[in-house]
Design a protein around this motif. Sequence first.
Motif, PDB file in Angstrom:
ATOM      1  N   VAL A   1       0.838  -1.200   0.000  1.00 43.30           N
ATOM      2  CA  VAL A   1       0.000   0.000   0.000  1.00 43.30           C
ATOM      3  C   VAL A   1       0.875   1.251   0.000  1.00 43.30           C
ATOM      4  CG1 VAL A   1      -0.272   0.317   2.510  1.00 43.30           C
ATOM      5  CG2 VAL A   1      -2.131   0.967   0.964  1.00 43.30           C
ATOM      6  N   ALA A   2       2.059   1.188   0.596  1.00 40.93           N
ATOM      7  CA  ALA A   2       2.973   2.337   0.549  1.00 40.93           C
ATOM      8  C   ALA A   2       3.445   2.586  -0.878  1.00 40.93           C
ATOM      9  CB  ALA A   2       4.165   2.096   1.476  1.00 40.93           C
ATOM     10  N   ALA A   3       3.737   1.507  -1.618  1.00 43.36           N
ATOM     11  CA  ALA A   3       4.135   1.650  -3.025  1.00 43.36           C
ATOM     12  C   ALA A   3       2.983   2.223  -3.847  1.00 43.36           C
ATOM     13  CB  ALA A   3       4.569   0.298  -3.585  1.00 43.36           C
ATOM     14  N   PHE A   4       1.760   1.764  -3.589  1.00 47.26           N
ATOM     15  CA  PHE A   4       0.598   2.280  -4.315  1.00 47.26           C
ATOM     16  C   PHE A   4       0.406   3.771  -4.042  1.00 47.26           C
ATOM     17  CE2 PHE A   4      -4.005   3.268  -4.238  1.00 47.26           C
ATOM     18  CZ  PHE A   4      -4.260   3.120  -5.602  1.00 47.26           C
ATOM     19  N   LEU A   5       0.581   4.203  -2.794  1.00 43.52           N
ATOM     20  CA  LEU A   5       0.429   5.614  -2.471  1.00 43.52           C
ATOM     21  C   LEU A   5       1.567   6.447  -3.049  1.00 43.52           C
ATOM     22  CD1 LEU A   5      -0.908   5.406   1.192  1.00 43.52           C
ATOM     23  CD2 LEU A   5      -2.180   5.888  -0.909  1.00 43.52           C
TER      24      LEU A   5
END
Length: 283
Positions: free
Chosen positions: A231-235
Amino acid sequence: MLKKQGIAAIAALTLSAGAAFAAGGSGHVEDVNFSFEGPFGTYDQNQLQRGLKVYTEVCAACHGLKYVPIRTLADEGGPHLPEDQVRAYAGQFEIYDPELDDYRAAKVTDHFAASGDPNAPDLSLMAKKRAGFHGPYGTGINQLVRGMGGAEYIYTLLTSYHEPPDCAPEDFTGSYNAAFTAGGFPESCKNEDGSHMVPGSWIGMAQPLWGEDVEFDDGHENSLHHEAKDVAAFLMWTAEPKMMARKFSGLTGVIFLTILAVLLYLTNKRLWAPIKGRHEGDA
């Protein structure tokens, strides 16, 4: 209930950013090896799809992505979902249409919805709002080598919830997070000189990710650390969807300027060589 709260822990992070240093300075940020780092790094399409799923099932109930068009989920360099999947994804949500003065099913031409909770910040640019890396070589150089560290900060925050230390009273407000420095801190956990006996502080939002919160379509491991990283990569992608294009343009510019410099140097030598030789002969 925890899933509906999403990753609203980041809300307090953003709203209290100005008080971070007064509350104990910058906390430790884990240096995560993301695929998009470095001059030749690229987004991992499968990771972005997993991060999208974590956002959709855990975060979207509270947090919005109002600056992100839904159609960009089909873009190359991003999650790159097929067009039919993007349309199906958009149809899951309702957005308010001022022309109809009512809610309707979202279309691919719409943006993601805004935050449903007025206290929950929009996450579109969250990975750019937080600079996770500073010093010891100076902010500029360190960030040039390691990046801003916004994705790393989000990852570290989501994986740093722990049981409260023994020094804290049982009724102290918030959840203990070892990476968050801008929250509340009990007097019982301070030394006589006022310094903190434990790292971090107490954040106002309960732990949003525990591991095994979602089932990934590609069968990838869904432990807490993997979910937080995805989710950090997506954000990071929502904040910098054109990062790969900018890297390519920058690299092209460097190569062009290098070739130009070499040509100018050779031209200069050729133009001045006869004159220089004549002056040397006169001497």
